[in-house]
Design a protein around this motif. Structure first.
Motif, short mmCIF file in Angstrom:
data_model
loop_
_atom_site.label_atom_id
_atom_site.label_comp_id
_atom_site.label_asym_id
_atom_site.label_seq_id
_atom_site.Cartn_x
_atom_site.Cartn_y
_atom_site.Cartn_z
N VAL A 75 0.82 -1.26 0.16
CA VAL A 75 0.16 0.12 0.01
C VAL A 75 0.82 1.44 -0.04
O VAL A 75 1.67 1.27 1.01
CB VAL A 75 -0.81 0.19 1.17
N HIS A 76 0.81 2.13 -1.15
CA HIS A 76 1.64 3.14 -1.16
C HIS A 76 0.97 4.36 -0.98
O HIS A 76 1.54 5.63 -0.71
CB HIS A 76 2.13 3.27 -2.39
N ARG A 77 -0.54 4.53 -0.91
CA ARG A 77 -1.35 5.51 -0.49
C ARG A 77 -2.81 5.22 -0.12
O ARG A 77 -3.09 4.15 -0.42
CB ARG A 77 -1.45 6.60 -1.70
N ILE A 78 -3.29 6.00 0.48
CA ILE A 78 -4.71 5.90 1.15
C ILE A 78 -5.72 6.88 0.36
O ILE A 78 -5.48 8.12 0.66
CB ILE A 78 -4.81 5.86 2.57
N GLY A 79 -6.70 6.44 -0.20
CA GLY A 79 -7.51 7.34 -0.92
C GLY A 79 -7.09 8.09 -2.15
O GLY A 79 -5.86 8.02 -2.43
N ASN A 80 -8.08 7.82 -3.03
CA ASN A 80 -7.65 8.44 -4.47
C ASN A 80 -7.57 9.97 -4.34
O ASN A 80 -6.89 10.78 -5.43
CB ASN A 80 -8.88 8.21 -5.31
N GLY A 81 -7.96 10.87 -3.32
CA GLY A 81 -8.39 12.26 -3.35
C GLY A 81 -9.43 12.55 -4.52
O GLY A 81 -9.99 11.97 -5.25
N TRP A 82 -9.35 13.89 -4.76
CA TRP A 82 -10.23 14.48 -5.59
C TRP A 82 -10.05 13.92 -6.98
O TRP A 82 -9.09 13.82 -7.21
CB TRP A 82 -10.37 15.92 -5.56
N PRO A 83 -11.12 13.77 -7.84
CA PRO A 83 -10.95 13.39 -9.22
C PRO A 83 -10.32 14.51 -9.86
O PRO A 83 -10.08 15.54 -9.56
CB PRO A 83 -12.40 13.29 -9.57
N SER A 84 -9.69 14.11 -11.04
CA SER A 84 -8.96 15.06 -11.83
C SER A 84 -9.07 14.61 -13.35
O SER A 84 -9.58 13.61 -13.71
CB SER A 84 -7.54 15.29 -11.39
N PRO A 85 -8.71 15.51 -14.19
CA PRO A 85 -8.91 15.28 -15.72
C PRO A 85 -8.07 13.68 -16.01
O PRO A 85 -8.36 13.15 -16.99
CB PRO A 85 -8.28 16.52 -16.37
N MET A 86 -7.06 13.84 -15.34
CA MET A 86 -6.04 12.54 -15.68
C MET A 86 -6.51 11.46 -14.76
O MET A 86 -5.94 10.27 -14.67
CB MET A 86 -4.66 12.95 -15.47
N ARG A 87 -7.17 11.74 -13.53
CA ARG A 87 -7.68 10.61 -12.78
C ARG A 87 -9.27 10.58 -12.41
O ARG A 87 -9.47 11.13 -11.35
CB ARG A 87 -6.81 10.89 -11.42
N ARG A 88 -9.90 10.25 -13.20
CA ARG A 88 -11.19 10.23 -13.25
C ARG A 88 -11.85 8.94 -12.72
O ARG A 88 -12.65 8.22 -13.23
CB ARG A 88 -11.90 10.63 -14.49
#
Length: 257
Positions: free
Chosen positions: A89-102
């Motif tokens: 596990v290298h991070r928790i949660g995706n965070g806010w969506p973005s144009p490159m991470r929808r």
């Protein structure tokens, strides 16, 4: 060719609502109308969907993600697929969506794929209007899906203005949402126009407060809500703009006295 299952992808906005109304009017066969409930819609949108269902007699299929969008944004344990941290596990949660991470859009597509996987010749009917045909062209380039696409509003030559007018003629007003916004989707969408966010802050304080609360909890790796700015950054920007406007108004009034 056998039967074709026309499945309406219903966002609940003016275009997809007009599409449903017109398909019924033109006697275009409808297998089902599917709405994906993100949990981030305006309350007025759910009121609209209930009204639409009652008005048309078409029972809406309400799909939901297996896990809430809040889980995906704040809690999902993301495992690295490559590099030194692969398998961990290298991070928790995706965070806010973005144009490159929808990731939000991927959840909707996955839910629709699961719903239609056993259907024969499914056709996804999308409410792109006649004045946004370029979106339809881009959509049809994707050959990976097991369904085909259809764009009834484009077929019928109905543009966005006409779509809204049609909906209003049937008594739909979305509780006034379209008096403020050109498009109505998730209230907290980072991809909406900056001016829409200004309006949201001024006219829908409950939703804006929710965004500020979420923004304070996003993972540290998140790049911000929009253009590397946080919701708190935007809140401060809009507050400054308001104070500047009020100062100029007072100055102009003083000069006129």
């Amino acid at each position: 060719m056998g039967n074709v299952n026309n499945i309406i992808s219903l966002s609940g906005g003016k275009d997809s609502t007009a599409m449903l109304l017109l398909m019924l009017e033109k006697n275009i066969p409808i297998h089902s109308a599917v709405f994906f409930d993100t949990g981030w819609e305006f309350p007025q949108m759910h009121d609209h969907l209930d009204k639409l269902e009652k008005y048309t007699g078409v029972g809406l299929i309400r799909l939901r993600p297996e896990k809430t969008f809040n889980y995906w944004m704040f809690e999902r344990r993301v495992v690295a697929r490559k590099g030194e941290k692969r398998g961990t596990v290298h991070r928790i949660g995706n965070g806010w969506p973005s144009p490159m991470r929808r990731w939000c859009t991927r959840q909707k597509v996955s839910a629709l794929e699961a719903y239609t996987k056993d259907f024969e010749k499914p056709v996804q009917c999308i409410g792109y209007a006649a004045d946004e045909a370029h979106r339809a062209e881009a959509k049809t380039l994707n050959k990976k899906k097991h369904w085909k696409f259809r764009f009834p509003l484009i077929e019928l030559g109905v543009d966005e203005r006409e779509a809204l007018s049609l909906c209003k003629s049937h008594g739909f007003d979305w509780g006034g949402l379209y008096d403020h916004f050109r498009r109505v989707s998730c209230f907290c969408c980072p991809l909406q126009r900056l001016n829409d966010l200004r309006i949201l802050r001024n006219e829908f304080p409950d939703q804006w407060s929710q965004m500020l609360e979420w923004d304070a909890s996003v993972p540290g790796h998140n790049r911000g809500f929009r253009d590397y700015a946080t919701v708190h950054d935007l809140d401060a920007k809009f507050a400054y703009e308001e104070s500047l406007t009020k100062f100029n108004e007072k100055s102009a009034a003083a000069v006129g006295e």
